[in-house]
Design an enzyme around this catalytic site. Structure first.
Site, PDB file in Angstrom:
ATOM      1  CG  ASN A  54      -3.084  -1.048  -1.806  1.00 55.17           C
ATOM      2  OD1 ASN A  54      -1.965  -0.336  -2.259  1.00 55.17           O
ATOM      3  ND2 ASN A  54      -4.332  -0.689  -2.003  1.00 55.17           N
ATOM      4  CE  LYS A  68      -4.677   1.339   1.325  1.00 52.10           C
ATOM      5  NZ  LYS A  68      -5.884   1.749   1.978  1.00 52.10           N
ATOM      6  CG  HIS A 115      -8.214   0.854  -3.292  1.00 51.05           C
ATOM      7  ND1 HIS A 115      -8.590   1.827  -2.438  1.00 51.05           N
ATOM      8  CD2 HIS A 115      -7.528  -0.256  -2.630  1.00 51.05           C
ATOM      9  CE1 HIS A 115      -8.390   1.563  -1.033  1.00 51.05           C
ATOM     10  NE2 HIS A 115      -7.780   0.220  -1.290  1.00 51.05           N
ATOM     11  CD  GLU A 130      -9.792  -3.237  -0.654  1.00 50.67           C
ATOM     12  OE1 GLU A 130      -8.898  -3.312   0.293  1.00 50.67           O
ATOM     13  OE2 GLU A 130      -9.717  -2.387  -1.337  1.00 50.67           O
ATOM     14  N   GLY A 169      -9.086   0.668   6.931  1.00 50.59           N
ATOM     15  CA  GLY A 169      -8.170   1.750   7.804  1.00 50.59           C
ATOM     16  C   GLY A 169      -8.846   1.993   9.203  1.00 50.59           C
ATOM     17  CB  SER A 202      -9.486  -3.223   9.623  1.00 45.77           C
ATOM     18  OG  SER A 202      -9.936  -1.899   9.334  1.00 45.77           O
ATOM     19  N   GLY A 256      -3.737  -3.242   3.795  1.00 48.29           N
ATOM     20  CA  GLY A 256      -3.246  -2.022   3.517  1.00 48.29           C
ATOM     21  C   GLY A 256      -2.359  -1.708   4.760  1.00 48.29           C
TER      22      GLY A 256
END
Ligand code: 13P
Length: 226
Positions: free
Chosen positions: A8, A10, A87, A155, A161, A191, A210
């Protein structure tokens, strides 16, 4: 069976980064079922036979006068085969409701897009999380009976993150719970790093990544160990 890995990206990468990213990723083959989700403006540049071209979002409307929106039909016509829906960043920062998400899933499935449906709360306890998942899924999947093209991206928000992933026992428990109750593929996000990838991938059907996916040279290292 091949594990699923979703990148992803982003709202990252500028044009030259995008061109370079595709070059690096396409320089090898990987032993995974790979999905790469760039910003829509780069979908054309990311077209490849090496992975599933994936969008990060889709409109809940079919087509028409919806300024700034991108429809499932348009994504499909650009070569996308999958889309991330729901998301936590969209649910939270853009106030997406369960009803929006439900409409998006229906439209994506009608247009033959694989749906990567993101769910996850702040993980207060295993039982609360299961309750939360049941509640979310009952709304997000209302009126949908065929789950064969839906993958659940679990998630837990607090672990996105932060550099800390959810404990492996809990990932395992949630995986088993969703799998048994809903019979869907379940991947984990939050993470994921070089250190924890193997352990997490062994506990479920794959990962959604991510930060670690946003630099091609780093992401390739992760793909290489799978
Ligand atoms: P991080 O891997 O940066 O925690 O992000 C996870 C995520 O939001 C993937 O969709």
């Amino acid at each position: 069976m091949e594990k699923i890995v979703v990148a992803n990206l982003k709202m990252n990468l500028e044009e030259n980064d995008a061109i370079n990213y595709v070059k690096v990723i396409n320089s090898k083959k990987y032993n995974v079922n790979l999905f790469i989700a760039p910003s829509n403006i780069y979908l054309e540049k990311f077209k490849s036979n090496n992975y599933n071209l994936t969008a990060q979002n889709v409109s809940s409307y079919e087509d028409g006068d919806y300024t700034g929106e991108v429809s499932a039909k348009q994504l499909k016509s650009l070569g996308a085969s999958a889309v991330i829906i729901g998301h936590s960043e969209r649910r939270k920062l853009f106030n997406e409701t369960n009803e929006d998400i439900n409409n998006k899933i229906k439209i994506a499935l009608e247009n033959d897009l694989i749906v990567l449906l993101c769910i996850g709360s702040d993980f207060k306890s295993l039982s609360k999380e299961k309750e939360y998942i049941d509640n979310e899924l009952s709304k997000d999947l209302m009126g949908i009976s065929d789950y064969s093209n839906i993958i659940i991206a679990y998630e837990p928000e607090l672990y996105i993150g932060t550099g800390n992933s959810l404990e492996i026992e809990n990932i395992s428990e949630i995986y088993k719970y969703i799998k048994e109750k809903y019979n869907m593929k379940v991947i984990y996000g939050g993470s994921v790093s070089l250190k924890n990838t193997n352990e997490i991938v062994n506990a479920c059907d794959g990962i959604i990544v991510g930060k670690m996916s946003q630099k091609a040279s780093e992401f390739v290292k992760l793909l290489d160990i799978l």
